[in-house]
Every structure is written in structure tokens, then in C-alpha cells.
Design an enzyme around this catalytic site. Sequence first.
Site, PDB file in Angstrom:
ATOM      1  N   SER A 288      -1.189   1.604   2.708  1.00  0.00           N
ATOM      2  CA  SER A 288       0.059   2.520   2.416  1.00  0.00           C
ATOM      3  C   SER A 288      -0.343   3.499   1.259  1.00  0.00           C
ATOM      4  CB  SER A 288       1.363   1.610   1.947  1.00  0.00           C
ATOM      5  OG  SER A 288       2.402   2.489   1.755  1.00  0.00           O
TER       6      SER A 288
ATOM      7  N   HIS B 162      29.880  35.750  -4.540  1.00  0.00           N
ATOM      8  CA  HIS B 162      28.584  35.337  -4.715  1.00  0.00           C
ATOM      9  C   HIS B 162      28.534  33.841  -4.849  1.00  0.00           C
ATOM     10  CE1 HIS B 162      25.460  34.559  -7.886  1.00  0.00           C
ATOM     11  NE2 HIS B 162      24.683  35.227  -6.814  1.00  0.00           N
TER      12      HIS B 162
ATOM     13  N   ARG C 116       9.452  -3.232  -4.287  1.00  0.00           N
ATOM     14  CA  ARG C 116       8.703  -3.410  -5.595  1.00  0.00           C
ATOM     15  C   ARG C 116       9.103  -4.672  -6.188  1.00  0.00           C
ATOM     16  NH1 ARG C 116       9.777   2.658  -5.639  1.00  0.00           N
ATOM     17  NH2 ARG C 116       7.402   3.587  -6.098  1.00  0.00           N
TER      18      ARG C 116
ATOM     19  N   CYS D 129       4.126   5.560   0.795  1.00  0.00           N
ATOM     20  CA  CYS D 129       5.364   4.918   0.221  1.00  0.00           C
ATOM     21  C   CYS D 129       5.608   5.733  -1.226  1.00  0.00           C
ATOM     22  CB  CYS D 129       5.282   3.609   0.066  1.00  0.00           C
ATOM     23  SG  CYS D 129       3.837   2.986  -0.893  1.00  0.00           S
TER      24      CYS D 129
ATOM     25  N   ASP E  25       0.835   7.599  -7.615  1.00  0.00           N
ATOM     26  CA  ASP E  25      -0.308   7.327  -8.403  1.00  0.00           C
ATOM     27  C   ASP E  25      -1.590   7.932  -7.827  1.00  0.00           C
ATOM     28  OD1 ASP E  25      -0.121   5.424 -10.499  1.00  0.00           O
ATOM     29  OD2 ASP E  25       0.831   4.001  -9.069  1.00  0.00           O
TER      30      ASP E  25
HETATM   31  C1  PEP Z   1       2.916   5.324  -5.687  1.00  0.00           C
HETATM   32  O1  PEP Z   1       2.025   5.006  -6.514  1.00  0.00           O
HETATM   33  O2  PEP Z   1       3.049   6.205  -4.889  1.00  0.00           O
HETATM   34  C2  PEP Z   1       3.856   4.176  -5.180  1.00  0.00           C
HETATM   35  C3  PEP Z   1       4.594   4.044  -4.357  1.00  0.00           C
HETATM   36  O3  PEP Z   1       3.706   3.124  -6.217  1.00  0.00           O
HETATM   37  P1  PEP Z   1       4.478   3.196  -7.850  1.00  0.00           P
HETATM   38  O4  PEP Z   1       5.398   4.566  -7.684  1.00  0.00           O
HETATM   39  O5  PEP Z   1       5.378   1.820  -7.731  1.00  0.00           O
HETATM   40  O6  PEP Z   1       3.391   3.258  -8.694  1.00  0.00           O
HETATM   41 MG    MG Z   2       1.576   3.244  -7.706  1.00  0.00          MG
END
Ligand code: PEP
Ligand code: MG
Length: 886
Positions: A777, A468, A574, A844, A782
Site C-alpha cells: 500500500s 458575482h 491506523r 492509502c 510519507d
Molecule cells: C502515508 O504515509 O501516506 C500514510 C498513509 O501513513 P501516515 O499518514 O499514517 O503516515
Molecule cells: Mg506513513
Amino acid sequence: MTKWVYTFGDGAAEGRADMKNLLGGKGANLAEMASLGLPVPPGLTITTEVCTYYYDNGQKYPESLKADVDAAVEKIEKSVGAKFGDAKNPLLVSVRSGARVSMPGMMDTVLNLGLNDQTVEGLAAMSGNERFAWDSYRRFIQMYSDVVLGVDHYHFEELIEMHKEDKGVDLDTDLTAEDWKLLAGQFKAKTEEELGRPFPQDVQEQLWGAISAVFGSWQIERAKVYRRLNNIPESWGTAVNVQAMVFGNMGDTSATGVAFTRDPSTGENEYYGEYLINAQGEDVVAGIRTPQNLTKRAREAAGATAPSMEESMPEVFGQLADVFVKLERHYKDMQDIEFTVQHGKLWMLQTRNGKRTAKAALKIAVDMVAEGLIDEKTAVLRVEPAALDQLLHPTLDPDAPRDLLTRGLPASPGAASGAVVFTADDAEAWAKDGRDVILCRLETSPEDIHGMHAAKGILTARGGMTSHAAVVARGMGRPCVSGAGQLRIDAKTETLVCMGREVKKGEKITIDGATGEVMVGAVKTLQPELAGDFASLMVWADKYRKLRVRTNADTPGDTQTARDFGAEGIGLCRTEHMFFEGDRIVAVREMILAEAVDGRKRALAQLLPMQRGDFVAIFKIMRGLPVTIRLLDPPLHEFLPREDDEFEDVAKAMGTTADLLKRRAAELHEFNPMLGHRGCRLGITYPEIYEMQARAIFEAAVEVEKETGDTVVPEIMIPLVATEKELAILRARVEAMAEEVFAEKGHTLTYMVGTMIELPRAAICADQIANSADFFSFGTNDLTQTAIGISRDDAGRFLEEYVRKDIFAIDPFVSIDQDGVGALVKLGAERGRSTKPNLKLGICGEHGGDPASVEFCHGAGLDYVSCSPYRVPIARLAAAQAALKG
Ligand code: PEP
Ligand code: MG
């Protein structure tokens, strides 16, 4: 009328392999094997629709089910030439679960059903083996009482132990027919004592009890956990298979085993498996006896002395090998098989596509293309993108010193270090506190599943490669060493003891699931690379995918890793992470705490050459590939000093006092910084910050173009835009800075200015925002936070329960919430392109490396996904699969 029951056996079947949804994996494949003319004990499958019906109707069955089952049992009786419940010539059956996808060890099984005080005599006479008959009966009572009647199996183990002690013997094999007969009597009495009613003698009652137990096991806790971890919907239900028993425990010409048509760990094209002479199937899987190798080659490689099946039963082994070839040609995939040999005759009990490590999956897919069994597209679809994660994990540095404790079986590859814990609950609790743990068990049972998931690695003292622990660990991609026989695991004192050495709970060990080595302490590991079969499959994946794959990287090191994994650009750099490096933070703090523009500009002037240097390095590595650089995003207070000495440092640099700075810092405090003074709002209110960053980008780009001759097209990205106006203002400032730098340097270049779409308003007003944007993007981190209204930083506290309660099928920060957040992405894409048909679109957020989200992005018509460097290969494969599934 609904057909609730399907039969199979004697070279024919009512079901087929492609009826898994209805018959479950096991039932569908038993039917298919029977139709292929393979030796399958006859049986019947009660469909998954009955399971659904059962739960929808207060645990009642469809009316016609009983008659259907009776008719199917009659068919089995005819085929076997025995009768269910007949005192002289009894038919015995197994009752097993079988969901659409295999859930190893999660649900219930009952063997030898149909035995009672009369039929056991018949079995003894028929088999000419009284000991076997009584051993089978007591096993049945034990299993049935445990699984169906809820009498814990330790009661029975205790009775066996006591009896052995009385007789002064050590092994079960020392017990005679008389002993088992006596114990069977004691077992029945025990069950009666526990339940207040006798053990059922009526075989029909036994059968329906077992069927209900299997359906009932769909809802037990460990099955629920397994489903949650593997995204198996509750609505699928399980099927029940009732099949004529064949016995691997009828003496030395009988055996039972499990096998893979290729090595599930390495993918080598070699038969791989284990068997036990004179045993029932459960003995192999449960890891109670350590099984023997299937092939001579494997036995020699393992340095084992017990004969392989190839050596001890050459004729049956030959038949088995023929079955392997037949099954692989038919299914065009590696098969995982269970078989039993009864008095020298081979019986097939199961086949299914075998679970395998990512390494094996790649090798098998690539080899099968070379063998002409499958084409490239099928190969690309065969490897699960998320499983590649296993290969992207570190391996042990061969040159690192290691203090070998012991060796076990290399059950699931990958190296892991962590603190030793001895229970699944500890593993889970410690992992929650952020500690890496290795779960050490005598053997694992399905109840340990949550701990195995939480652990970095698993170590067991008992059990073979198909135990298992091994099967589950491979499925989860956890490194696992099993069957480390020299280890003594003392759960009471919480210590591991091995040849005089002791490791206590909490002390670190390292396991290498590729070699089976167990080491004391943490051993240095090496980063993985993309080569061999992995590289071949990636070349095919790249041929078929439509989405481009970029990476989120903000250091030269990450950028290089991502390039090595095939990233086609940077989708998100970033810049704030650069601010924390070395002594820059003091300058950053000066900039933030400055009372006026002058002070801010002075501090920014110190940062400019550092930022420029970062960008030069990144542009150089990306060699003309697109690089999206995002201007400063987080709330300023994230950079503020916290400790007194940090305030002193900045005060000294600024020629002011720590007290004054503390007051200024307090002014910057926000109650809700995630919705506060961050993103483009900083750019609007402190123009000089973005101006410095834009200057650094343009100067770096010009420098690299001049020096290398590569074309550099920087993509400057403005975060957290909600309105077109914000972007229009900031765009104009970036353009002005570009003109300024180009004039100074006497060199112009192409660049783009775009924005993140990470607020619902931005998605809704994307048609307006697109007027000022060259690209979008989607910042789905967020966007998830703001669309659902849950904090990225705190939601973990309740999201787990939300997922458990199925409010969200999966954490929306991990895999995009397609109905809500996904709809905003689609809307943003459509509206943006309604203004600018060629608007470049990417994503992103963290979702860019999640296979399901990548598939979603493909469907939404995005141009690229961007993810962390280690997930680039996963995204490449997921993108190819999305395109091929089309
Ligand atoms: C997001 O908000 O998706 C992003 C890529 O920016 P961060 O995570 O830096 O806020
Ligand atoms: Mg963001």
C-alpha cells in the site's frame, strides 16, 4: 499564415464551438450560435494566440493584426449598416475578454465604444433619444477611463452624486439628456485632469486601447488569483471579442438579462433567470439593481411583485424559450445565456455550459439520461468529482432551534456557521488562524475572491442569484445567501444591523444557502447521505470503474460512515489513534516508559483486550470486506505525558516517581522524529508491541468468524519498511503469532501480511521487498515527505508561496506530484509485480481521495485507492471517469 481574427454574424461564422482553445469560450460559442441561425450581433474574435504572442513579444501585436481587424470591422459595418466613427450613423461596439474557461468578472469589458463628441450626436439622431445617447456616452467615458486609462470610477460616481445633490434629485432616472451631457463634459475634464491628456476622440485609438486593456487584464492580480484557485494555466491566454452593440437601455421595450435553461441551484428542468427592463448587461451582473424574475412561476415562488419577463414581454419570452430548447438540444447540456432585447427584438450575447451546484449537476445528468439527451457514460463524465464535496457537507438539523435574523436569496447551498467578518482580508487572516468565518459584504466584487475562498460561507445584502457573489460561491462550493435586503452592513463600526438587532464582528451567525435563511449563533447540522440522483449516478460510476475504493478508518463510527458511502473495505486502519482513547493512554504510557520487557508486557496485556474489542467492532461492520490494519507507526514520544499531572498519573500506575519518568521521557527525545524511531523500527526493537497487536487482530478475527459466519481476511500491514530484511523478520513474528492463536482457539483463517511503500528505498527495492509481502500500500504522505525532502508538518509555511510561484502547480501533499513521487509509485508497482505478478496494490495516503491522483492511480495499474470516509464517493466517481477517459 496564421489566422489571427475570426468573424461571425448573419447566420454564419468562421469559428466553431470546439475551437475554445483558440477563440475562448465566449468567441467559440458566439460563432456556434451564429451558425445555428440564432440572432447574434455580428462581431470578431481576436484569438488567444495573439495574447500569447503579445506577452512573448514585449506587448506587441503580430504585424498583420491591424489589417485583419480592419477588414473584420468592415464586415460588421456592412452587416449593421453603420460605420465605425461615422458622425451621422456610427457603429458602436463592445470589447470583451473571453478565456477558454469562463472567469466570471475577472477580466475587463468596455461597452459603447465608438462614441465621441461627434458620434454621440449621430446616435441621438439615429435613436431619436437624446437622453439615451448622452447616457451611453457618459457610461462609455466612465468605463473606458476606469478600465483602459486607469482613472478610478469613484471620481465619476462623485460627480454624479454632486450633480444630483445640486438638482435636488435622488435617482439616476431623474437625470435628463441635458444633465448627462453636462456630466459627460465633466467626466472628460476629470479624465484629462487625472491623466494630463484629453479623453481619446479617435475611435481607432479607443478600439486598440480597449483591446490592449483586455489582454492586459489577463495579468492583473485578481485574474491571477482566480487562475490559481481554479488551476487555469497562465499560458492559455484570453481572446478578445469585438461585437456590434445592441442596447437593452433604449426604453421600456428594451431589456437585458441572464438565464439558465435549467435551475443551476437545484437542477430542476425549469427556465431560470433574471432580467431588467431598460438596462445594460452590466447592471444585472454587478448586482446594483435587484433584477426581476424571468418566469411567472419563479416570481410567484419568490413572492415578488415586479412582473416577470414572461408576463411583461410574452412574445420575446416565447422566442427566448425557443432558443433555450434549441441550445440544449444542440449542446446537450444546460446552458447559461446572456441576452438583450432592443426595441422588442431579441439578441443573444453569450451561451456556455452553465456552472451549477453539485446537486444540480447530478440532477441534470440523471434527468438528461432519462430524457434521452445523453447516455450513462456521458452522465458519469459530466459531474466533477471534487464538486460532490458540496453534497457531503452538513445541512441544518430541521429540529435544531434557530434564531432567525433575516432571509435572503438561496444562492449556493450548504449550511455554514462562523464568526462575522466584513472584509476579504479579515476573512483570509482569521481563517489562517483556524477560525471559521462568514464573509459579510454589501455586495462582493471580484477583488473579494481570496476572502470568499477562505470563508466558510458568504452573505451579501445586495445582488441577485446571478450576482458575482452567487456565481463565484456556487463555483467554489461555498454556501452563500445573497441579496438579504433587510440587512444593513456597516463596514465602519463593523456591525450587521437587521430590524433593530445587531451582530458585531466576531460574533457567530449561521447561513443556510439552500433556503436563504440567516440565523444568529451556530445552529446544529446534520450529516449528509447518499440517496436519489446521487445514488443513481454512483451506481453508474461503479459499473465503469476499474479501481476499487476503500477507506481510511480507525473507529467504528468512521467505518460505518464509509460503508454508507460505498467503501469496499478498509485500506488503512491506523492503530495508534486507538491508543489515545479513554484511559488507555495511561497504559500506553506505561508501556513506553517501562524500563524493561517485563513492564512493557504488563502494560501491553492491559491494552490487548481493548485493541481486540476495536477490531471486533470493525470486522463486524465490514462484513467480510477486506480490512487492512497497520501496526503501530508514530514515534513513541508522541504518546508521552507532557503536563506534570499526566506524569503523576502514570507514575502512580507504575509504582514509580514522576521524576524518574521525566528522565526516561527525555531519553526518548529525538531531533528528527519523522525520520526516527518509528514505524517498523519500533517493531524490530520492541517485538512485544507488534506481537500484542497481531494477537489482538487474530483473536478478533477468529471471534467474528465464529460468531457471524462471515469470512474475515485480515491484512496486516507493516509501516515504514525500507529493506526486505525488516519485513522478513516482522512477517515471521506475525506468522508465529497466527499459529499460536489458531492453536489456542482451534480455528484457522486466511490472512495476509504486507507493507507500506512510503520510502524511496522501498519503491526502488520493491522487487526484493515483494518476496516477503502479500500486498503493497503506497503511503504517499510519507513518500512525498521523503522523496521531496519536505516535512509534512512544517512545509505549509513555504509551500503556499511555492504554489503561488508555480514551482509546484499544486500542493504535493494534496495532489500527487506525478513526475517525482508518482514515478516512484509506478516504479514500486512495476518492480513489485516483477517478483509477484498478482501482488495486490493500493494507495492509502491523502491522495487516495484526490480526483487527479485517483486518475493517476488508475493509470499506474493499482487495484484500489483508500481515502477518508467523506471522500469515498468522490473517489468512486473519479475512478469511473479515469476508466471512461481511458
Ligand atoms: C502515508 O504515509 O501516506 C500514510 C498513509 O501513513 P501516515 O499518514 O499514517 O503516515
Ligand atoms: Mg506513513
